[in-house]
Design a protein around this motif. Structure first.
Motif, PDB file in Angstrom:
ATOM      1  N   ALA A  52       0.988  -1.207   0.383  1.00 30.57           N
ATOM      2  CA  ALA A  52      -0.105   0.448  -0.211  1.00 30.57           C
ATOM      3  C   ALA A  52       0.959   0.949  -0.038  1.00 30.57           C
ATOM      4  O   ALA A  52       2.354   1.689   0.328  1.00 30.57           O
ATOM      5  CB  ALA A  52      -1.388  -0.330   1.353  1.00 30.57           C
ATOM      6  N   PHE A  53       0.898   2.543  -1.022  1.00 26.79           N
ATOM      7  CA  PHE A  53       1.018   3.668  -0.840  1.00 26.79           C
ATOM      8  C   PHE A  53       0.540   4.019   0.818  1.00 26.79           C
ATOM      9  O   PHE A  53      -0.859   4.018   1.069  1.00 26.79           O
ATOM     10  CB  PHE A  53       0.557   4.553  -1.606  1.00 26.79           C
ATOM     11  N   CYS A  54       1.756   4.733   0.903  1.00 32.18           N
ATOM     12  CA  CYS A  54       1.189   5.735   2.941  1.00 32.18           C
ATOM     13  C   CYS A  54       2.162   6.636   2.413  1.00 32.18           C
ATOM     14  O   CYS A  54       3.047   7.112   2.412  1.00 32.18           O
ATOM     15  CB  CYS A  54       1.752   4.866   3.846  1.00 32.18           C
ATOM     16  N   LYS A  66      -4.618   0.583  10.694  1.00 31.41           N
ATOM     17  CA  LYS A  66      -5.735   1.353  10.830  1.00 31.41           C
ATOM     18  C   LYS A  66      -6.197   0.197   9.540  1.00 31.41           C
ATOM     19  O   LYS A  66      -5.997   0.311   7.904  1.00 31.41           O
ATOM     20  CB  LYS A  66      -5.592   2.644  10.630  1.00 31.41           C
ATOM     21  N   GLN A  67      -7.623   0.058   9.490  1.00 32.30           N
ATOM     22  CA  GLN A  67      -8.507  -0.520   8.858  1.00 32.30           C
ATOM     23  C   GLN A  67      -9.710   0.209   8.548  1.00 32.30           C
ATOM     24  O   GLN A  67     -10.114   0.680   9.317  1.00 32.30           O
ATOM     25  CB  GLN A  67      -8.310  -2.266   8.894  1.00 32.30           C
ATOM     26  N   PRO A  68     -10.475   0.090   7.550  1.00 38.12           N
ATOM     27  CA  PRO A  68     -10.284  -0.195   5.611  1.00 38.12           C
ATOM     28  C   PRO A  68      -8.867   0.154   5.204  1.00 38.12           C
ATOM     29  O   PRO A  68      -8.644   1.215   4.991  1.00 38.12           O
ATOM     30  CB  PRO A  68     -11.424  -0.619   5.565  1.00 38.12           C
ATOM     31  N   LEU A  69      -8.356  -0.591   4.516  1.00 35.61           N
ATOM     32  CA  LEU A  69      -7.261   0.160   3.157  1.00 35.61           C
ATOM     33  C   LEU A  69      -8.387   0.874   2.048  1.00 35.61           C
ATOM     34  O   LEU A  69      -9.936   0.410   2.530  1.00 35.61           O
ATOM     35  CB  LEU A  69      -6.347  -0.991   3.127  1.00 35.61           C
ATOM     36  N   LEU A  70      -7.706   1.905   1.494  1.00 37.39           N
ATOM     37  CA  LEU A  70      -8.634   2.162   0.735  1.00 37.39           C
ATOM     38  C   LEU A  70      -8.550   1.844  -0.536  1.00 37.39           C
ATOM     39  O   LEU A  70      -6.949   1.571  -1.301  1.00 37.39           O
ATOM     40  CB  LEU A  70      -8.110   3.819   1.009  1.00 37.39           C
ATOM     41  N   ALA A  71      -9.040   0.778  -1.624  1.00 31.61           N
ATOM     42  CA  ALA A  71      -8.497   0.567  -2.986  1.00 31.61           C
ATOM     43  C   ALA A  71      -8.869   1.714  -3.676  1.00 31.61           C
ATOM     44  O   ALA A  71     -10.080   1.807  -4.239  1.00 31.61           O
ATOM     45  CB  ALA A  71      -9.394  -0.205  -3.059  1.00 31.61           C
ATOM     46  N   GLU A 118     -12.169  -0.466   2.137  1.00 28.64           N
ATOM     47  CA  GLU A 118     -12.955   0.032   1.237  1.00 28.64           C
ATOM     48  C   GLU A 118     -12.967  -0.186  -0.118  1.00 28.64           C
ATOM     49  O   GLU A 118     -11.573   1.196  -1.401  1.00 28.64           O
ATOM     50  CB  GLU A 118     -13.286   1.474   1.900  1.00 28.64           C
ATOM     51  N   LEU A 119     -13.644  -0.258  -0.737  1.00 30.69           N
ATOM     52  CA  LEU A 119     -13.365   0.445  -2.946  1.00 30.69           C
ATOM     53  C   LEU A 119     -14.599   2.210  -2.854  1.00 30.69           C
ATOM     54  O   LEU A 119     -15.174   2.649  -2.006  1.00 30.69           O
ATOM     55  CB  LEU A 119     -14.802  -0.613  -3.368  1.00 30.69           C
ATOM     56  N   SER A 120     -13.248   2.007  -4.155  1.00 32.19           N
ATOM     57  CA  SER A 120     -13.550   3.694  -4.380  1.00 32.19           C
ATOM     58  C   SER A 120     -14.801   4.266  -5.095  1.00 32.19           C
ATOM     59  O   SER A 120     -15.104   4.988  -5.213  1.00 32.19           O
ATOM     60  CB  SER A 120     -12.305   4.621  -4.504  1.00 32.19           C
ATOM     61  N   ASP A 141      -4.390   2.290  -0.980  1.00 30.72           N
ATOM     62  CA  ASP A 141      -4.251   3.697  -0.401  1.00 30.72           C
ATOM     63  C   ASP A 141      -3.980   3.038   1.614  1.00 30.72           C
ATOM     64  O   ASP A 141      -4.843   2.656   1.948  1.00 30.72           O
ATOM     65  CB  ASP A 141      -4.722   4.668  -0.401  1.00 30.72           C
ATOM     66  N   LEU A 142      -3.330   3.288   2.044  1.00 29.51           N
ATOM     67  CA  LEU A 142      -2.722   2.948   4.114  1.00 29.51           C
ATOM     68  C   LEU A 142      -2.906   4.453   4.675  1.00 29.51           C
ATOM     69  O   LEU A 142      -2.598   5.424   4.044  1.00 29.51           O
ATOM     70  CB  LEU A 142      -1.830   2.086   4.426  1.00 29.51           C
ATOM     71  N   LEU A 143      -4.136   4.824   4.816  1.00 32.64           N
ATOM     72  CA  LEU A 143      -4.758   6.262   5.908  1.00 32.64           C
ATOM     73  C   LEU A 143      -4.150   6.165   6.566  1.00 32.64           C
ATOM     74  O   LEU A 143      -3.990   5.113   7.691  1.00 32.64           O
ATOM     75  CB  LEU A 143      -6.171   5.826   5.054  1.00 32.64           C
ATOM     76  N   ASN A 144      -3.879   7.354   7.878  1.00 32.22           N
ATOM     77  CA  ASN A 144      -3.388   7.644   8.828  1.00 32.22           C
ATOM     78  C   ASN A 144      -4.947   7.813   9.976  1.00 32.22           C
ATOM     79  O   ASN A 144      -5.783   8.250   9.440  1.00 32.22           O
ATOM     80  CB  ASN A 144      -2.065   9.098   8.542  1.00 32.22           C
TER      81      ASN A 144
END
Length: 144
Positions: A52-54, A66-71, A118-120, A141-144
């Motif tokens: 994942a990009f962070c 921290k989940q969910p990741l963003l697709a 989580e799907l966009s 994406d790995l969100l903070n």
């Protein structure tokens, strides 16, 4: 209660349990830019893994994710007959073909093992909780 409703309740409880366990951790971090704190982060639940990009990345190896990741830029969502789950990275890009199980239709949450995405884009109307789907995303994406 019919079987469809019972299965939905069971899967919903499994989804809550997965959120409580939050079983995905950071396995590896590759910094693209130290100044911008941009990194590619390898995430695993012990069975499945993805990159994942962070940004900004203030993570360390073995941190819980921290989940969910963003697709990001989800497209080509389709229901599939197989129950096989996977992350298939496309060449050396950040693009993925992913097969996952729908955990929450309204929020567009899909599970690959204990890794939640989580799907966009919204899920098509013919897809239900518990279905296995395949889709493409430009990156995770790995969100903070």
């Amino acid at each position: 209660m019919n079987n469809s409703v019972l299965n939905s309740i069971k899967i919903s409880n499994v989804f809550k349990l997965k959120m409580l366990l939050n079983g995905a951790t950071i396995k590896e971090i590759e910094y693209l830019s130290n100044d911008a704190k941009e990194a590619l982060v390898t995430i695993t639940d012990g069975n499945y893994k993805c990159v994942a990009f962070c940004q900004p990345c203030n993570k360390t190896i073995a941190d819980l994710v921290k989940q969910p990741l963003l697709a990001f830029e989800t497209k080509g969502i389709e229901k599939i007959a197989s129950s096989s789950l996977n992350f298939n990275r496309i060449n050396s890009t950040l693009k993925y073909e992913i097969c996952g199980q729908v955990m929450d239709f309204e929020k567009g949450i899909v599970s690959v093992g204990l890794i939640l995405l989580e799907l966009s884009a919204p899920l098509p109307g013919d897809i239900n909780v518990g279905d296995t789907i395949r889709f493409i995303c430009e990156r995770i994406d790995l969100l903070n």
